[in-house]
Write a protein that holds these residues in place. Structure first.
Motif, PDB file in Angstrom:
ATOM      1  N   LEU A  92      -4.214 -13.619  38.463  1.00  0.00           N
ATOM      2  CA  LEU A  92      -3.884 -14.947  37.897  1.00  0.00           C
ATOM      3  C   LEU A  92      -2.659 -14.316  37.216  1.00  0.00           C
ATOM      4  O   LEU A  92      -2.347 -13.671  35.724  1.00  0.00           O
ATOM      5  CB  LEU A  92      -4.534 -15.396  37.091  1.00  0.00           C
ATOM      6  N   GLU A  93      -1.301 -15.315  37.247  1.00  0.00           N
ATOM      7  CA  GLU A  93      -0.457 -14.796  36.365  1.00  0.00           C
ATOM      8  C   GLU A  93      -0.125 -15.781  35.067  1.00  0.00           C
ATOM      9  O   GLU A  93       0.308 -15.280  34.460  1.00  0.00           O
ATOM     10  CB  GLU A  93       1.142 -15.367  38.040  1.00  0.00           C
ATOM     11  N   ASP A  94      -0.747 -17.051  35.179  1.00  0.00           N
ATOM     12  CA  ASP A  94      -0.143 -17.578  34.009  1.00  0.00           C
ATOM     13  C   ASP A  94      -1.247 -18.291  32.983  1.00  0.00           C
ATOM     14  O   ASP A  94      -2.804 -18.185  33.472  1.00  0.00           O
ATOM     15  CB  ASP A  94       0.424 -18.945  34.202  1.00  0.00           C
ATOM     16  N   ASN A  95      -1.180 -17.535  31.792  1.00  0.00           N
ATOM     17  CA  ASN A  95      -2.372 -17.808  30.785  1.00  0.00           C
ATOM     18  C   ASN A  95      -3.229 -18.515  30.711  1.00  0.00           C
ATOM     19  O   ASN A  95      -4.033 -18.890  30.659  1.00  0.00           O
ATOM     20  CB  ASN A  95      -1.985 -17.222  29.594  1.00  0.00           C
ATOM     21  N   ALA A  96      -2.540 -19.639  31.054  1.00  0.00           N
ATOM     22  CA  ALA A  96      -3.310 -21.551  30.815  1.00  0.00           C
ATOM     23  C   ALA A  96      -4.562 -21.396  32.258  1.00  0.00           C
ATOM     24  O   ALA A  96      -5.377 -22.029  31.750  1.00  0.00           O
ATOM     25  CB  ALA A  96      -2.162 -22.889  30.808  1.00  0.00           C
ATOM     26  N   LEU A  97      -3.900 -20.678  32.973  1.00  0.00           N
ATOM     27  CA  LEU A  97      -4.598 -20.531  34.306  1.00  0.00           C
ATOM     28  C   LEU A  97      -6.311 -19.732  33.638  1.00  0.00           C
ATOM     29  O   LEU A  97      -7.143 -19.769  34.193  1.00  0.00           O
ATOM     30  CB  LEU A  97      -4.198 -20.752  35.859  1.00  0.00           C
ATOM     31  N   VAL A  98      -5.155 -18.795  33.335  1.00  0.00           N
ATOM     32  CA  VAL A  98      -6.615 -17.728  32.755  1.00  0.00           C
ATOM     33  C   VAL A  98      -7.735 -18.392  31.888  1.00  0.00           C
ATOM     34  O   VAL A  98      -8.946 -17.867  32.507  1.00  0.00           O
ATOM     35  CB  VAL A  98      -5.983 -16.803  32.166  1.00  0.00           C
ATOM     36  N   ARG A  99      -7.276 -19.171  31.242  1.00  0.00           N
ATOM     37  CA  ARG A  99      -8.065 -19.356  30.218  1.00  0.00           C
ATOM     38  C   ARG A  99      -9.012 -20.598  30.389  1.00  0.00           C
ATOM     39  O   ARG A  99     -10.317 -20.705  30.346  1.00  0.00           O
ATOM     40  CB  ARG A  99      -7.269 -20.571  28.708  1.00  0.00           C
ATOM     41  N   ARG A 100      -8.301 -21.505  31.667  1.00  0.00           N
ATOM     42  CA  ARG A 100      -8.961 -22.387  32.069  1.00  0.00           C
ATOM     43  C   ARG A 100     -10.162 -22.223  32.825  1.00  0.00           C
ATOM     44  O   ARG A 100     -11.437 -22.547  33.195  1.00  0.00           O
ATOM     45  CB  ARG A 100      -8.065 -22.988  32.942  1.00  0.00           C
ATOM     46  N   ARG A 101     -10.031 -20.789  34.167  1.00  0.00           N
ATOM     47  CA  ARG A 101     -10.991 -19.996  34.529  1.00  0.00           C
ATOM     48  C   ARG A 101     -12.061 -19.189  33.833  1.00  0.00           C
ATOM     49  O   ARG A 101     -12.894 -19.282  33.718  1.00  0.00           O
ATOM     50  CB  ARG A 101     -10.118 -19.034  36.033  1.00  0.00           C
ATOM     51  N   ILE A 102     -11.376 -19.171  32.554  1.00  0.00           N
ATOM     52  CA  ILE A 102     -12.599 -18.046  31.609  1.00  0.00           C
ATOM     53  C   ILE A 102     -13.982 -19.607  31.164  1.00  0.00           C
ATOM     54  O   ILE A 102     -14.927 -19.415  31.480  1.00  0.00           O
ATOM     55  CB  ILE A 102     -11.720 -17.732  30.455  1.00  0.00           C
TER      56      ILE A 102
END
Length: 241
Positions: free
Chosen positions: A31-41
């Protein structure tokens, strides 16, 4: 203590995964994008029954994201989720963040503190883990890991770190780097003159450092106590850092 086989395997497997991201297996996703990481978490947290997390030195977030994360943690605790979190000791140097951590700890998100650097990591149950791509604060992206052998090794890493960490409620006196060096040598049984030779400083300078650490550790001069021994005991207990 020798490294366990799972941890040795973890080191090799992660090295292979990160060195050849083009060949990622289906159960390891980049996952390249931190916003995506936060959403998935956030999505994973909704149904998780157990959460393990580690947060390294230098990791920070916006006040809004931190507030959201804290609210999500409190909501998860109300749903019965078991939560344990390991943080780096420097996080407690910020009074606001320290107060928030102690609020979560009191609510049931049990926190412990370490002084050595740790990798940023979140593990949901025994099925999904998020691991920062590089151990550098603010670096973007993460690996979403579902591969059971890697998750097992990451859980082993967490549990070993948790076992040697101290309670967040345990008082810790922050010594300077030089004071820690002096105290470590005192713990080896060395005199002030021997400490001075080992550190290539004057004996008078050692005396000043010793007096300072006595003050920080709140060890008064009394006829009944040996202050050097009490300081060493604080060092061995991990309350002098």
């Amino acid at each position: 203590m020798e490294e366990s086989v799972p941890l040795a395997q973890l080191a090799r497997r992660l090295e292979e995964v990160v060195s050849d991201l083009r060949g990622l297996p289906v159960d390891v996703e980049r996952l390249e994008d931190n916003a995506l990481v936060r959403r998935r978490i956030s999505e994973a947290a909704v149904s998780a029954r157990e959460v393990r997390a580690m947060h390294p030195v230098g990791v920070s977030d916006t006040a809004r994201n931190e507030h959201t994360s804290r609210r999500e943690n409190l909501d998860a605790l109300e749903r019965g989720t078991r939560m344990r979190t390991i943080v780096h000791a420097t996080v407690l140097d910020d009074p606001i963040r320290a107060a928030r951590i102690r609020q979560l700890h009191a609510a049931g998100d049990l926190h412990r503190v370490v002084d050595e650097p740790v990798q940023q990591l979140v593990i949901f149950d025994r099925t999904l883990a998020f691991l920062r791509l590089t151990p550098v604060p603010y670096a973007p992206g993460a690996l979403a890991i579902r591969q059971q052998s890697l998750i097992t090794a990451l859980i082993d890493l967490f549990e070993r770190t948790w076992a040697r960490a101290r309670e967040v409620t345990e008082p810790t006196r922050r010594l300077s780097a030089r004071e820690r060096e002096v105290l470590a040598l005192i713990a080896e049984g060395r005199s002030n003159s021997a400490v001075a030779r080992a550190l290539s400083i004057t004996e008078a300078a050692v005396g000043k450092h010793v007096a300072s650490l006595f003050a920080k550790l709140e060890i008064p001069a009394t006829a009944d106590d040996n202050r050097r021994v009490l300081a060493v005991l604080a060092y061995l207990r991990g309350t002098a850092r």
